[in-house]
Write a protein that holds these residues in place. Structure first.
Motif, mmCIF file in Angstrom:
data_model
loop_
_atom_site.group_PDB
_atom_site.id
_atom_site.type_symbol
_atom_site.label_atom_id
_atom_site.label_comp_id
_atom_site.label_asym_id
_atom_site.label_seq_id
_atom_site.Cartn_x
_atom_site.Cartn_y
_atom_site.Cartn_z
ATOM 1 N N GLU A 62 0.847 -1.193 0.000
ATOM 2 C CA GLU A 62 0.000 0.000 0.000
ATOM 3 C C GLU A 62 0.881 1.241 0.000
ATOM 4 O O GLU A 62 2.071 1.171 0.314
ATOM 5 C CB GLU A 62 -0.908 0.017 1.237
ATOM 6 N N THR B 255 -3.538 4.140 0.973
ATOM 7 C CA THR B 255 -4.347 3.926 -0.225
ATOM 8 C C THR B 255 -3.656 2.969 -1.185
ATOM 9 O O THR B 255 -2.458 2.740 -1.094
ATOM 10 C CB THR B 255 -4.626 5.259 -0.950
ATOM 11 N N THR C 175 -4.528 1.746 -5.471
ATOM 12 C CA THR C 175 -5.434 1.649 -6.609
ATOM 13 C C THR C 175 -4.996 0.503 -7.530
ATOM 14 O O THR C 175 -3.903 -0.039 -7.376
ATOM 15 C CB THR C 175 -5.439 2.957 -7.421
ATOM 16 N N GLU D 97 -4.197 0.908 -10.564
ATOM 17 C CA GLU D 97 -3.031 1.446 -11.290
ATOM 18 C C GLU D 97 -1.761 1.311 -10.455
ATOM 19 O O GLU D 97 -0.681 1.024 -10.989
ATOM 20 C CB GLU D 97 -3.268 2.923 -11.650
ATOM 21 N N ASP D 98 -1.893 1.523 -9.140
ATOM 22 C CA ASP D 98 -0.746 1.343 -8.244
ATOM 23 C C ASP D 98 -0.244 -0.099 -8.291
ATOM 24 O O ASP D 98 0.962 -0.349 -8.330
ATOM 25 C CB ASP D 98 -1.136 1.693 -6.802
ATOM 26 N N SER E 60 -3.751 -4.912 -2.800
ATOM 27 C CA SER E 60 -3.877 -4.051 -1.628
ATOM 28 C C SER E 60 -4.197 -4.931 -0.419
ATOM 29 O O SER E 60 -4.603 -6.088 -0.586
ATOM 30 C CB SER E 60 -5.002 -3.033 -1.843
ATOM 31 N N ASP F 12 -9.963 6.341 3.026
ATOM 32 C CA ASP F 12 -9.395 6.223 1.685
ATOM 33 C C ASP F 12 -9.719 7.467 0.861
ATOM 34 O O ASP F 12 -8.852 8.011 0.159
ATOM 35 C CB ASP F 12 -9.966 4.971 1.009
ATOM 36 N N LYS F 13 -10.952 7.932 0.980
ATOM 37 C CA LYS F 13 -11.378 9.117 0.234
ATOM 38 C C LYS F 13 -10.587 10.353 0.669
ATOM 39 O O LYS F 13 -10.128 11.145 -0.165
ATOM 40 C CB LYS F 13 -12.878 9.345 0.464
ATOM 41 N N LYS G 109 -6.860 10.102 -0.569
ATOM 42 C CA LYS G 109 -6.734 10.366 -2.013
ATOM 43 C C LYS G 109 -6.927 11.844 -2.321
ATOM 44 O O LYS G 109 -6.239 12.406 -3.178
ATOM 45 C CB LYS G 109 -7.734 9.506 -2.784
#
Length: 205
Positions: free
Chosen positions: A58, A63, A65, A67-68, A96, A184-185, A188
């Motif tokens: 992580e 967080t 994603t 893409e991560d 994750s 998480d929100k 980000k």
């Protein structure tokens, strides 16, 4: 999260680490992850789908994603190919930690105070090795758990030393899902704001 806080989080050692081949893989991939701004959660080699190497990771802000995951996979694949710690064909899976995540650092316990978890210890603590309950406080050497199902004669609260932990993870509840999505929100949004600030700080070409 400030740069100093991020650095401290990135350098925070894990309480629960791998052994054997999993540990060797962890030692190979962790420096790559740290350099990219990620932290290792867990490495596990399993017989799933033939042979699967799971790298759970992580960002330092908690967080992760899709893409991560792809970015990490592309970065560690060539390193694993060069070091070649596994002498059989395997499938690499970068993921994750998930909401009902493994708890591997002290900061995990601090962050998720008030939520249900289950854990196992390597030695007997208060007459048992398996526990389930709510994290009520975290100290330097241990954390206190309020058992949701204490056996007859047991105290509801128990202090579990971090040094005794062999496995720990959160239990999925509606409250955990709500708080995890909110955190998480926020993380980000903070990262996006920080990236925008850095872009504004760049000289105009």
């Amino acid at each position: 999260m400030s740069d100093n806080a991020s650095a401290e989080t990135a350098n925070e050692p894990r309480l629960i680490v791998e052994t054997g081949l999993d540990r060797r893989v962890a030692d190979i991939v962790e420096p790559v992850l740290v350099q990219m701004g990620f932290r290792l959660v867990r490495v596990r080699l399993s017989g799933q789908n033939g042979l699967t190497l799971q790298i759970m990771t992580e960002r330092n802000d908690g967080t992760m994603t899709v893409e991560d995951c792809e970015e990490v996979s592309k970065a560690i694949s060539p390193v694993l190919d060069v070091e070649d710690p596994i002498d059989k064909a395997y499938h690499l899976e970068v993921s994750s930690p998930g909401i009902d995540r493994p708890m591997v650092r002290k900061s995990d316990f601090i962050r998720w105070q008030g939520h249900l978890m289950k854990c196992e210890t390597s030695v007997m603590v208060d007459g048992r090795k398996r526990f389930r309950g709510k994290i009520v406080s975290v100290d330097e050497e241990d954390f206190r758990l309020e058992r949701d199902q204490p056996a007859y004669g047991e105290e509801a609260a128990v202090a579990i030393p971090f040094a005794a932990l062999s496995e720990a993870r959160l239990i999925l509840t509606d409250e955990l899902i709500r708080d995890a999505l909110t955190a998480d929100k926020k993380a980000k949004a903070a990262r996006a704001a920080n990236e925008n600030f850095e872009d504004e700080d760049k000289p105009i070409e």
